[in-house]
Write an enzyme that holds these catalytic residues in place. Structure first.
Site: not given
Ligand code: SF4
Length: 223
Positions: A121, A139
């Site tokens: 991420k 996310d």
């Protein structure tokens, strides 16, 4: 047409995103951005901002972070939570950047992911917002919506990221991250999704499941 393309087409029709640099940058240089991204793990934006402001008042480069006493470093980043681990990773990451990249942050997905405390991420956020690559950072919002809609059915954010990476047509790559994140923040919220304001009720697996449950309950009550 696949479901994911239909979803993107509707987002695009509502809010086309030009194929140019993104609307937000994190900090004014790549190293501070990387520090901000790693500190943001499992915490709120305002806590990250507080920790970054504390830290950057004392250290803005890998060398300066390594020159800080470890207890001082922990104290500075404490607002971001998990500060013992994050301080350890920040020091290791700074060492790695100096040893492997002369102190610069590499504009390279594989090399970024090999740095301490930098996962998929964080890498996607860096590629998207610092290096202007059309990466889709997944996310909690993007993961939730992808699963509810049924465009990626997975239990882990990194798996959702792999599917979106593979299934997102080039035309929609710049928009995907922001469309999905905004939809999660403002419409498809975790606790109480605003399905009555959503343009995907005809496609959404979660919506169909919930409505089938309600229909079944009212049928059994009226039987
Ligand atoms: S229909 Fe409801 S659950 Fe499905 S994406 Fe829209 S807001 Fe989320």
């Amino acid at each position: 047409m696949s479901k994911i393309v239909t979803v993107y087409e509707r987002f695009y029709a509502q809010n086309p995103v030009p194929n140019n640099p993104p609307r937000e940058k994190i900090y004014n240089n790549a190293f501070k951005s990387l520090v901000g991204v790693t500190l943001s793990a499992q915490t709120k934006d305002e806590r990250t901002a507080e920790a970054c402001a504390n830290l950057f008042a004392h250290a803005e480069t890998p060398e300066e972070i390594l020159a800080l006493d470890i207890d001082k470093l922990k104290q500075l980043i404490r607002p971001a939570g998990m500060y013992n681990n994050k301080a350890k990773n920040l020091r290791l990451m700074s060492e790695q950047l100096l040893q492997r990249h002369g102190g610069a942050v590499p504009n390279d997905r594989e090399q970024l992911m090999q740095l301490a405390g930098v996962g998929r991420k964080s890498t996607d956020i860096m590629m998207r917002f610092v290096f202007n690559e059309p990466a889709i950072a997944v996310d909690t919002h993007v993961h939730r919506i992808s699963n509810r809609l049924g465009i990626a059915k997975t239990k882990a954010e990194h798996k959702t990221a792999e599917i979106l990476e593979q299934d997102t047509p080039d035309k929609y790559r710049w928009g995907a991250h922001e469309w999905l994140i905004d939809h999660g923040k403002y419409i498809c919220r975790a606790r109480s999704p605003k399905c009555d304001q959503c343009m995907f009720t005809d496609l959404c697996d979660y919506y169909k499941e919930k409505h089938n449950e309600v229909d079944e309950q009212s049928t059994s009550l009226s039987a």
